[in-house]
Scaffold this motif. Structure first.
Motif, mmCIF file in Angstrom:
data_model
loop_
_atom_site.group_PDB
_atom_site.id
_atom_site.type_symbol
_atom_site.label_atom_id
_atom_site.label_comp_id
_atom_site.label_asym_id
_atom_site.label_seq_id
_atom_site.Cartn_x
_atom_site.Cartn_y
_atom_site.Cartn_z
ATOM 1 N N THR A 195 -2.285 3.853 -1.864
ATOM 2 C CA THR A 195 -3.813 3.765 -1.563
ATOM 3 C C THR A 195 -3.847 2.501 -1.643
ATOM 4 O OG1 THR A 195 -4.010 4.739 -4.339
ATOM 5 C CG2 THR A 195 -3.893 6.406 -2.480
ATOM 6 N N ASP A 196 -5.068 2.174 -1.900
ATOM 7 C CA ASP A 196 -5.282 1.112 -1.802
ATOM 8 C C ASP A 196 -5.514 0.871 -3.615
ATOM 9 O OD1 ASP A 196 -6.014 -0.071 0.301
ATOM 10 O OD2 ASP A 196 -8.049 0.799 0.495
ATOM 11 N N GLU A 197 -5.927 1.692 -4.267
ATOM 12 C CA GLU A 197 -5.765 1.507 -6.069
ATOM 13 C C GLU A 197 -4.669 1.370 -6.733
ATOM 14 O OE1 GLU A 197 -9.205 3.376 -4.583
ATOM 15 O OE2 GLU A 197 -7.289 4.029 -4.144
ATOM 16 N N ARG A 198 -3.547 1.922 -5.718
ATOM 17 C CA ARG A 198 -2.481 1.570 -6.212
ATOM 18 C C ARG A 198 -1.754 0.282 -5.628
ATOM 19 N NH1 ARG A 198 2.331 2.395 -9.750
ATOM 20 N NH2 ARG A 198 3.836 3.405 -8.637
ATOM 21 N N ARG A 199 -2.174 -0.079 -4.825
ATOM 22 C CA ARG A 199 -1.139 -0.960 -4.233
ATOM 23 C C ARG A 199 -2.168 -2.946 -5.367
ATOM 24 N NH1 ARG A 199 -2.667 -5.951 -2.116
ATOM 25 N NH2 ARG A 199 -0.902 -7.032 -0.424
ATOM 26 N N GLU A 200 -2.923 -2.279 -6.200
ATOM 27 C CA GLU A 200 -3.617 -2.918 -6.587
ATOM 28 C C GLU A 200 -3.037 -3.206 -7.809
ATOM 29 O OE1 GLU A 200 -8.184 -2.374 -6.572
ATOM 30 O OE2 GLU A 200 -8.178 -2.981 -4.556
#
Length: 247
Positions: A195-200
């Protein structure tokens, strides 16, 4: 003089970048993998030689040996990945009934096969062909130090097994090391589960403030295979932007 480099799992991501790096240096490069299409694409683009092989399968590995040269200067055990992403389920959840235990055992062993057994089988199969003064480089993972279920355990096992391998190969002047990446963008590692959140979160955990690239890992592999690294063996080289540090 051109060396012969064998890269397992070389069709995509880190393996692909490593193949390109060595090919651009004028080395003779052979890549293997389970999927023909990405291997063929890479071969057409770079001139490397491509062979289909499942390195978790002794029969498949034995079958490809006749197509390999009698001398390998550098072996890069890159094939592997977190097989839990392929199943689409989390093996650490669920009740402890018999069927759940069977599924758990299969999922756990799948990661061991993909990341530890594949490297051990390949190195064993090629032992007599590894050139004196050459190098074996395995791809580990930050998960070996930070934990990630059976995937992390398989990469930790790889690093520990490499200690004995370094001692066995050392008298022949062959080094054996592990390159341990952190989060690397532009690979198929996470499939579609990142997810974008995990990547960030992963990027925020670095000191450099960026994701790693396949080229970062290719460069580290190339160094460990170079004349400058002939007295480096039995080591884990962390390439993670400071997400996991050592003293």
């Amino acid at each position: 003089m051109s060396r012969t480099i064998l890269i397992t799992g070389g069709g995509t991501g880190i393996g692909r970048a490593t193949a390109r790096h060595f090919a651009e240096q004028g080395e003779t490069v052979i890549v293997t993998g389970r999927r023909l299409q990405p291997l063929s694409d890479l071969a057409q683009q770079t001139g490397v030689r491509a062979l289909v092989c499942d390195h978790t399968d002794p029969q498949s590995l034995a079958g490809v040996l006749s197509a390999l040269p009698e001398q390998i200067d550098v072996l890069v055990n890159n094939a592997g990945g977190n097989t839990d992403f392929d199943s689409g389920t989390d093996p650490d959840t669920g009740a402890g009934d018999e069927m759940e235990l069977v599924r758990y055992a299969r999922a756990f062993r799948a990661n061991l096969d993909a990341n530890l057994i594949s490297a051990a089988l390949t190195t064993k199969a090629l032992d007599g062909r590894l050139a004196a003064g050459g190098a074996v480089v395995h791809i580990g993972s930050i998960a070996a130090d930070q934990g990630a279920g059976s995937y992390g355990a398989s990469k930790a096992g790889l690093a520990t097994w490499n200690l004995d391998l370094a001692r066995l190969l050392g008298p022949r002047g062959i080094t054996a090391n592990v390159v341990s990446p952190g989060y690397i963008a532009d690979t198929e590692f996470f499939r579609d589960h990142l997810t974008d959140e995990r990547r960030e979160h992963l990027v925020a955990g670095t000191a450099t403030g960026r994701a790693g690239s396949p080229a970062d890992i290719a460069g580290a592999i190339a160094f460990l295979a170079s004349p400058a690294a002939r007295h480096i063996t039995g080591q884990v080289l962390n390439v993670n932007g400071g997400a996991h540090t050592t003293r």
